[in-house]
Design a protein around this motif. Sequence first.
Motif, short mmCIF file in Angstrom:
data_model
loop_
_atom_site.label_atom_id
_atom_site.label_comp_id
_atom_site.label_asym_id
_atom_site.label_seq_id
_atom_site.Cartn_x
_atom_site.Cartn_y
_atom_site.Cartn_z
N ILE A 55 0.83 -1.20 0.00
CA ILE A 55 0.00 0.00 0.00
C ILE A 55 0.87 1.25 0.00
O ILE A 55 0.54 2.26 -0.63
CB ILE A 55 -0.98 0.01 1.20
N GLY A 56 2.01 1.20 0.67
CA GLY A 56 2.92 2.34 0.67
C GLY A 56 3.43 2.66 -0.72
O GLY A 56 3.51 3.83 -1.12
N GLU A 57 3.76 1.61 -1.49
CA GLU A 57 4.26 1.81 -2.85
C GLU A 57 3.17 2.36 -3.77
O GLU A 57 3.43 3.24 -4.60
CB GLU A 57 4.79 0.49 -3.41
N ILE A 58 1.94 1.88 -3.59
CA ILE A 58 0.83 2.37 -4.40
C ILE A 58 0.58 3.85 -4.14
O ILE A 58 0.41 4.64 -5.07
CB ILE A 58 -0.45 1.55 -4.10
N LEU A 59 0.55 4.23 -2.89
CA LEU A 59 0.33 5.64 -2.54
C LEU A 59 1.46 6.51 -3.09
O LEU A 59 1.21 7.61 -3.61
CB LEU A 59 0.25 5.79 -1.01
N LEU A 60 2.69 6.03 -2.99
CA LEU A 60 3.83 6.77 -3.50
C LEU A 60 3.73 6.96 -5.01
O LEU A 60 4.01 8.04 -5.54
CB LEU A 60 5.12 6.04 -3.14
N ASN A 61 3.32 5.92 -5.72
CA ASN A 61 3.19 6.01 -7.17
C ASN A 61 2.13 7.03 -7.58
O ASN A 61 2.31 7.78 -8.55
CB ASN A 61 2.84 4.64 -7.75
N GLU A 62 1.01 7.06 -6.86
CA GLU A 62 -0.05 8.01 -7.19
C GLU A 62 0.44 9.45 -7.00
O GLU A 62 0.19 10.31 -7.85
CB GLU A 62 -1.29 7.76 -6.32
N MET A 63 1.13 9.71 -5.92
CA MET A 63 1.60 11.07 -5.68
C MET A 63 2.74 11.44 -6.62
O MET A 63 2.89 12.60 -6.99
CB MET A 63 2.05 11.23 -4.23
N ALA A 64 3.52 10.46 -7.05
CA ALA A 64 4.58 10.73 -8.03
C ALA A 64 3.97 11.18 -9.35
O ALA A 64 4.47 12.12 -10.00
CB ALA A 64 5.44 9.48 -8.23
N GLU A 65 2.88 10.54 -9.76
CA GLU A 65 2.19 10.92 -10.99
C GLU A 65 1.55 12.30 -10.85
O GLU A 65 1.59 13.12 -11.79
CB GLU A 65 1.13 9.88 -11.35
N ALA A 66 0.94 12.56 -9.71
CA ALA A 66 0.32 13.87 -9.48
C ALA A 66 1.38 14.97 -9.49
O ALA A 66 1.17 16.05 -10.08
CB ALA A 66 -0.43 13.87 -8.14
N ALA A 67 2.51 14.72 -8.84
CA ALA A 67 3.58 15.71 -8.78
C ALA A 67 4.19 15.95 -10.16
O ALA A 67 4.55 17.08 -10.50
CB ALA A 67 4.65 15.25 -7.79
#
Length: 278
Positions: free
Chosen positions: A226-238
């Motif tokens: 779940i940590g990796e998924i959240l990180l990926n979403e914010m990386a795309e948003a950023a």
Amino acid sequence: MFGYVQIRKPELKIKDYDVYHGTYCGLCSELKRLYGFPGRMTLTYDMTFLVLCLSSVYDISFQEKRERCIVHPGKKHLRLTNEITEYAAHLNMILTWYHLKDDRADERSKKAWLGIQIYQKRKRCAEEKYPAQAQEILEALNELSALEQAGEKNIFSLADCFGRLMSRLFLYRRDAFEETFRCMGHHLGRFIYLMDAYDDLEKDREKGCFNPLLAETERENFEGWIGEILLNEMAEAAAAYQKLPCLAYQDILGNILYAGVWNRYDAIQQQKKEALQQ
């Protein structure tokens, strides 16, 4: 699903915090002007990000005032408002009503039922002001509700619904920035949905409420997953945010996207760490 898009105050300069707080107070005053005292009660940090981001991209300056309010009667506080502040206030009213409706459906909350009655007419006024946004918000939430009621197990399908909702909020104008705003809003919305599900995991387990992450907790290394998924979403948003011409308020917006959105996640990790040490 409110309250995740906020600043990390210790890492923000005093002058930037003053602007952020002034924008937050400006949104509060605009909610009161448009919807009375009940409007002020719907104030969220998330919409402050929306105001600053849109104001930066479209180079819309703020009007400054220093006023006292019922919350801080002893001292005048800076209030920053512009046309985006009004836009965010109307959208905030629509989202608040649906948030209360969701709480009522999930937990049979009497408080939520009362809120629905109080904000019903105010929500309709906001919808009349921005009918296109209101319609897309309704469609996204209806699809999300249908999937949740059907017991949808694919969390990404669920998160996509909230992503579409968030992406529409950023479309203040239909112009060359539309696709970039849609991308940023979509991934930010997915992050918020996933983060909210993660945040409510134990509460929903105890109450027997629907939570798409409950089935995933059995997988090996769930926390890392779940940590990796959240990180990926914010990386795309950023990554989408970096394509926008945000010249003003860069330090504030960056603080939110790269640090503040992780405040609750970090708090949950700290709680888990402390529980293991007991």
